[in-house]
Scaffold this motif. Structure first.
Motif, PDB file in Angstrom:
ATOM      1  N   THR A   1       0.843  -1.198   0.000  1.00 61.30           N
ATOM      2  CA  THR A   1       0.000   0.000   0.000  1.00 61.30           C
ATOM      3  C   THR A   1       0.874   1.242   0.000  1.00 61.30           C
ATOM      4  N   VAL A   2       0.362   2.282  -0.663  1.00 57.39           N
ATOM      5  CA  VAL A   2       1.023   3.594  -0.623  1.00 57.39           C
ATOM      6  C   VAL A   2       0.006   4.565  -0.046  1.00 57.39           C
ATOM      7  N   ASN A   3       0.355   5.173   1.026  1.00 48.49           N
ATOM      8  CA  ASN A   3      -0.545   6.073   1.764  1.00 48.49           C
ATOM      9  C   ASN A   3      -1.911   5.425   1.991  1.00 48.49           C
ATOM     10  N   GLY A   4      -1.847   4.170   2.361  1.00 44.08           N
ATOM     11  CA  GLY A   4      -3.060   3.446   2.747  1.00 44.08           C
ATOM     12  C   GLY A   4      -3.821   2.787   1.613  1.00 44.08           C
TER      13      GLY A   4
ATOM     14  N   SER B   1       8.323  11.070   1.053  1.00 36.22           N
ATOM     15  CA  SER B   1       7.295  11.420   2.036  1.00 36.22           C
ATOM     16  C   SER B   1       6.107  10.453   2.005  1.00 36.22           C
ATOM     17  N   ASP B   2       6.015   9.602   0.975  1.00 30.92           N
ATOM     18  CA  ASP B   2       4.908   8.646   0.908  1.00 30.92           C
ATOM     19  C   ASP B   2       5.113   7.514   1.914  1.00 30.92           C
ATOM     20  N   ARG B   3       3.999   7.070   2.478  1.00 27.48           N
ATOM     21  CA  ARG B   3       4.110   5.959   3.422  1.00 27.48           C
ATOM     22  C   ARG B   3       3.856   4.649   2.677  1.00 27.48           C
ATOM     23  N   VAL B   4       4.893   3.839   2.598  1.00 26.88           N
ATOM     24  CA  VAL B   4       4.783   2.563   1.890  1.00 26.88           C
ATOM     25  C   VAL B   4       4.734   1.440   2.920  1.00 26.88           C
ATOM     26  N   GLU B   5       3.745   0.544   2.750  1.00 28.29           N
ATOM     27  CA  GLU B   5       3.672  -0.608   3.656  1.00 28.29           C
ATOM     28  C   GLU B   5       3.678  -1.888   2.834  1.00 28.29           C
TER      29      GLU B   5
ATOM     30  N   ALA C   1       5.304  -0.917   7.695  1.00 30.83           N
ATOM     31  CA  ALA C   1       5.890   0.249   7.021  1.00 30.83           C
ATOM     32  C   ALA C   1       7.378   0.021   6.753  1.00 30.83           C
TER      33      ALA C   1
ATOM     34  N   THR D   1      11.164   0.839   6.656  1.00 33.25           N
ATOM     35  CA  THR D   1      12.049   1.731   7.406  1.00 33.25           C
ATOM     36  C   THR D   1      13.261   1.974   6.528  1.00 33.25           C
ATOM     37  N   LYS D   2      13.728   3.169   6.584  1.00 31.37           N
ATOM     38  CA  LYS D   2      14.906   3.508   5.759  1.00 31.37           C
ATOM     39  C   LYS D   2      16.119   2.785   6.313  1.00 31.37           C
TER      40      LYS D   2
END
Ligand code: URA
Length: 243
Positions: A30-33, A46-50, A55, A57-58
């Motif tokens: 998922t990207v931003n949910g 800045s996008d939240r990738v799961e 999620a 982590t860098k």
């Protein structure tokens, strides 16, 4: 900067790029949910990738100079079960991969990293990173033969780029010579094929230098972490060319 989703997942150390593509197609990312199944999707930092609900982590980038022994495959796994370069880095706990490759039977300097961008940069033929090899030859080549190699020989229909070639030593009794050759291309088994093409088979091959780096202080099978300065220098060299 935007980057392709599968690359971002791979660079985060979750899995390989190919497996990341499969995860995306299977709807596990998922990207931003929102579930994204499109492989080309670009994402920003800045996008939240799961991935499977977790999620990314860098991952901290790591860079190593490895003295690859002979009899080790330059890969992260081997279907024949042979020893691979990553076996030497198990304690690091990060998914590393080699920057380019050395043949199974070649030893010497190999960079290892988890920074995909860095690896691609250095491996790109445009950047002409110089690599110095020491070859033990069967037979003693004349000066003209070495000059021919320096100018370029045809391998599979394509001429090799100019190389620096130098006789280091020779043994008339044993009919052997040690020759240094510096090239910036990375064609498959290039050095072995170059010498073979002029009638001097390579019996032993060691990569002694890669750009400004060498093997000093290391034995086969050992590695050291590159300094920040060395990493910076390599990046600069790839971007601005070798002196
Ligand atoms: N050239 C070769 O022939 N082998 C290597 O491993 C690297 C360069």
């Amino acid at each position: 900067m935007e980057e392709r989703l599968q690359k971002v997942i791979a660079n985060a150390g979750v899995t390989s790029r190919r497996k990341a593509e499969k995860l995306i197609e299977d709807g596990k990312v998922t990207v931003n949910g929102k579930v994204v199944r499109e492989l080309g999707t670009k994402v920003r930092a800045s996008d939240r990738v799961e991935v499977e609900g977790i999620a990314l982590t860098k991952e901290e980038h790591r860079y190593f100079l490895f003295y690859k022994p002979r009899g080790v495959v330059s890969a992260v796994s081997d279907e024949k079960g042979r020893r691979v370069v990553t076996d030497y880095f198990e304690a690091i706990g990060t998914r590393l991969y080699p920057v380019g490759r050395l043949d199974y039977d070649t030893s010497g300097l190999l960079l290892m990293t988890n920074d995909g961008e860095f690896a691609n940069l250095l491996m790109h033929p445009r950047y002409k990173v110089e690599k110095k090899y020491i070859a033990r030859l069967k037979g003693i080549p004349e000066r003209e033969v070495l000059q021919k190699l320096a100018k370029g020989v045809h391998l599979e229909g394509k001429k090799t780029a100019p190389a620096k070639v130098k006789m280091r030593s020779f043994d008339k009794k044993k009919e052997k010579a040690i020759v240094e050759i510096t090239i910036h291309e990375g064609r498959n088994r290039q050095v072995r094929k170059m010498f073979e093409s002029v009638g001097f088979p390579v019996q032993k091959l060691v990569r002694e230098e890669y750009a400004f780096l060498n093997l000093r202080g290391l034995n086969a099978g050992e590695w050291r972490e590159l300094t920040h300065h060395e990493v910076k220098q390599l990046k600069a060299l790839a971007q601005f060319g070798q002196k």
